[in-house]
Write an enzyme that holds these catalytic residues in place. Structure first.
Site, PDB file in Angstrom:
ATOM      1  N   LYS A  31       0.863  -1.186   0.000  1.00 26.43           N
ATOM      2  CA  LYS A  31       0.000   0.000   0.000  1.00 26.43           C
ATOM      3  C   LYS A  31       0.896   1.231   0.000  1.00 26.43           C
ATOM      4  CE  LYS A  31      -1.887   1.668   3.895  1.00 26.43           C
ATOM      5  NZ  LYS A  31      -1.605   3.097   3.878  1.00 26.43           N
ATOM      6  N   ASP A  58      -3.530   4.388  -1.362  1.00 26.52           N
ATOM      7  CA  ASP A  58      -4.189   4.925  -0.165  1.00 26.52           C
ATOM      8  C   ASP A  58      -4.221   6.449  -0.253  1.00 26.52           C
ATOM      9  OD1 ASP A  58      -5.196   5.554   2.278  1.00 26.52           O
ATOM     10  OD2 ASP A  58      -3.634   4.563   3.450  1.00 26.52           O
ATOM     11  N   LYS A  60      -7.232   7.935   0.284  1.00 28.50           N
ATOM     12  CA  LYS A  60      -8.439   8.275   1.063  1.00 28.50           C
ATOM     13  C   LYS A  60      -9.235   9.341   0.322  1.00 28.50           C
ATOM     14  CE  LYS A  60      -6.487   6.916   5.492  1.00 28.50           C
ATOM     15  NZ  LYS A  60      -5.115   6.621   5.064  1.00 28.50           N
ATOM     16  N   ASP A  63     -13.941  13.392  -2.439  1.00 29.38           N
ATOM     17  CA  ASP A  63     -14.376  14.553  -3.207  1.00 29.38           C
ATOM     18  C   ASP A  63     -15.753  14.284  -3.835  1.00 29.38           C
ATOM     19  OD1 ASP A  63     -14.170  17.065  -4.655  1.00 29.38           O
ATOM     20  OD2 ASP A  63     -12.000  16.868  -4.418  1.00 29.38           O
ATOM     21  N   PRO A  65     -18.371  13.249  -6.846  1.00 33.50           N
ATOM     22  CA  PRO A  65     -18.236  12.061  -7.704  1.00 33.50           C
ATOM     23  C   PRO A  65     -17.344  12.284  -8.920  1.00 33.50           C
ATOM     24  CG  PRO A  65     -20.502  12.330  -7.004  1.00 33.50           C
ATOM     25  CD  PRO A  65     -19.774  13.535  -6.495  1.00 33.50           C
ATOM     26  N   PRO A 168      -5.242  -1.379   9.606  1.00 33.01           N
ATOM     27  CA  PRO A 168      -3.977  -0.789  10.047  1.00 33.01           C
ATOM     28  C   PRO A 168      -4.004  -0.516  11.544  1.00 33.01           C
ATOM     29  CG  PRO A 168      -5.369   0.885   9.003  1.00 33.01           C
ATOM     30  CD  PRO A 168      -6.209  -0.346   9.182  1.00 33.01           C
ATOM     31  N   GLY A 171       1.627  -2.609  15.611  1.00 31.13           N
ATOM     32  CA  GLY A 171       3.020  -2.165  15.704  1.00 31.13           C
ATOM     33  C   GLY A 171       3.096  -0.755  16.240  1.00 31.13           C
ATOM     34  N   GLN A 173       1.331   1.859  16.140  1.00 25.53           N
ATOM     35  CA  GLN A 173       0.145   2.454  16.769  1.00 25.53           C
ATOM     36  C   GLN A 173      -0.361   1.636  17.955  1.00 25.53           C
ATOM     37  OE1 GLN A 173      -2.881   4.327  14.070  1.00 25.53           O
ATOM     38  NE2 GLN A 173      -1.692   3.338  12.453  1.00 25.53           N
ATOM     39  N   GLY A 174       0.304   0.509  18.233  1.00 26.55           N
ATOM     40  CA  GLY A 174       0.004  -0.240  19.457  1.00 26.55           C
ATOM     41  C   GLY A 174      -0.926  -1.425  19.325  1.00 26.55           C
TER      42      GLY A 174
HETATM   43  P1  XMP Z   1       1.928   2.285  10.524  1.00 21.19           P
HETATM   44  O1  XMP Z   1       3.264   2.897  10.269  1.00 21.19           O
HETATM   45  O2  XMP Z   1       1.145   2.929  11.617  1.00 21.19           O
HETATM   46  O3  XMP Z   1       1.145   2.546   9.137  1.00 21.19           O
HETATM   47  O4  XMP Z   1       1.990   0.783  10.665  1.00 21.19           O
HETATM   48  C1  XMP Z   1      -0.233   2.383   8.981  1.00 21.19           C
HETATM   49  C2  XMP Z   1      -0.601   2.746   7.583  1.00 21.19           C
HETATM   50  O5  XMP Z   1      -2.000   2.691   7.433  1.00 21.19           O
HETATM   51  C3  XMP Z   1      -2.516   3.995   7.219  1.00 21.19           C
HETATM   52  N1  XMP Z   1      -3.602   4.113   8.148  1.00 21.19           N
HETATM   53  C4  XMP Z   1      -4.865   4.123   7.827  1.00 21.19           C
HETATM   54  N2  XMP Z   1      -5.452   4.084   6.649  1.00 21.19           N
HETATM   55  N3  XMP Z   1      -7.553   4.098   7.713  1.00 21.19           N
HETATM   56  C5  XMP Z   1      -6.805   4.088   6.596  1.00 21.19           C
HETATM   57  O6  XMP Z   1      -7.382   4.099   5.496  1.00 21.19           O
HETATM   58  C6  XMP Z   1      -7.000   4.129   8.924  1.00 21.19           C
HETATM   59  O7  XMP Z   1      -7.676   4.098   9.936  1.00 21.19           O
HETATM   60  C7  XMP Z   1      -5.598   4.155   8.970  1.00 21.19           C
HETATM   61  N4  XMP Z   1      -4.757   4.160  10.000  1.00 21.19           N
HETATM   62  C8  XMP Z   1      -3.524   4.133   9.463  1.00 21.19           C
HETATM   63  C9  XMP Z   1      -1.426   4.985   7.485  1.00 21.19           C
HETATM   64  O8  XMP Z   1      -1.541   6.115   6.649  1.00 21.19           O
HETATM   65  C10 XMP Z   1      -0.214   4.157   7.164  1.00 21.19           C
HETATM   66  O9  XMP Z   1       0.017   4.124   5.771  1.00 21.19           O
END
Ligand code: XMP
EC number: 4.1.1.23
Length: 211
Positions: A31, A58, A60, A63, A65, A168, A171, A173-174
Site C-alpha cells: 500500500k 491509499d 483516502k 471529493d 463524484p 492498520p 506495531g 500504533q500499538g
Molecule cells: P503504521 O506505520 O502505523 O502505518 O503501521 C499504517 C498505515 O496505514 C494507514 N492508516 C490508515 N489508513 N484508515 C486508513 O485508510 C485508517 O484508519 C488508517 N490508519 C492508518 C497509514 O496512513 C499508514 O500508511
C-alpha cells in the site's frame, strides 16, 4: 489465513524499491499513499509492479463524484490494483470510485473508523456502522477498520459479512497482531517493518498470521 500488507510510507523511490526488494517474499500486498507518491511521483507504481503483488493506492479519496472518478482513473491507469476511498462523502462519491475500480478489474475499499485516537472525535460508534453499510450498498470490496480496536472490528464484521477487512494499527500504533489477525483479511503494517534495522526479518516476524 490473514494477508500482510506493507504500508510503504517512505519518501523516495530508492528507499521504496530497496524495502520492497527485501520484504516482498514475506508480504502479500503493498500500500502506498501521499508520502511516497508526493515524494517520488505516481510512476513509482509501475516500478513497484515488478514485485508482482497487489498495489493499493491509499489516497483516502474524498471529493465529489466527478473528481473522485478522475482521481480513480489516474490510479488504475498508473498500475494500481486497488484504491481506498473515504465513505463520509456519500453514496454517489463512493460509487464513482467503485465503478472505476471495477471497470479496471480492480478493488475499492472504504474507510470506516480510523485507527488513531482522534478518529473517535467524529468517526466512532454509529457513524462507522453507517459507513460500513454504505460500503455494502455501493458494492465496495471491503472496508478499512482499526487494528487498535478489535471490538469495533467485530462489530463492523457483522455488517459487512464476507467482504474484506483491511486493518492498520499494528506495531507503531500499538495494535496487537495476535489479537487482530483472526478477525480480518489483511493486516496493514508500515513503520514497524520499514523503519526496522532489518525489514525482511521484521516482515517475516508476522508470518504466523499468513499460515
Ligand atoms: P503504521 O506505520 O502505523 O502505518 O503501521 C499504517 C498505515 O496505514 C494507514 N492508516 C490508515 N489508513 N484508515 C486508513 O485508510 C485508517 O484508519 C488508517 N490508519 C492508518 C497509514 O496512513 C499508514 O500508511
Amino acid at each position: 489465513m490473514t494477508e500482510l500488507m506493507l504500508a510503504l510510507d517512505v519518501l523516495t523511490r530508492a528507499e521504496a524499491m530497496d524495502i520492497a526488494e527485501k520484504t516482498h517474499p514475506y508480504i502479500d500486498a503493498i500500500k502506498i499513499g501521499y508520502p511516497l507518491v508526493l515524494g517520488s511521483g505516481l510512476s513509482v507504481a509501475r516500478d513497484l509492479s515488478e514485485f508482482d503483488l497487489p498495489l493499493i493506492a491509499d489516497f483516502k479519496v474524498a471529493d465529489i463524484p466527478n473528481t473522485n472518478r478522475l482521481i480513480a482513473e489516474h490510479v488504475f491507469e498508473a498500475g494500481f490494483s486497488g484504491i481506498i476511498t473515504q465513505g463520509f462523502t456519500g453514496r454517489d462519491s463512493v460509487s464513482a470510485c467503485v465503478d472505476v475500480a471495477h471497470s479496471a478489474g480492480g478493488k475499492c475499499y472504504v474507510v470506516t473508523e480510523m485507527s488513531h485516537p482522534g478518529a473517535l472525535d467524529f468517526m466512532g460508534e454509529g457513524i462507522a456502522e453507517r459507513l460500513a453499510a454504505l460500503a455494502v450498498e455501493c458494492n465496495a470490496d471491503g472496508i478499512i477498520a482499526p487494528a487498535t480496536r478489535p471490538e469495533r472490528v467485530k462489530a463492523l464484521r457483522e455488517i459487512i459479512g464476507k467482504k474484506k477487512i483491511l486493518s492498520p494499527g499494528v506495531g507503531a500504533q500499538g495494535g496487537s497482531a495476535e489479537e487482530i489477525a483472526p478477525l480480518i483479511d489483511s493486516m496493514i503494517v508500515g513503520r514497524s517493518i520499514y523503519n526496522s534495522e532489518d525489514p525482511a526479518k521484521a516482515a517475516q516476524s508476522y508470518s504466523f498470521i499468513r499460515n
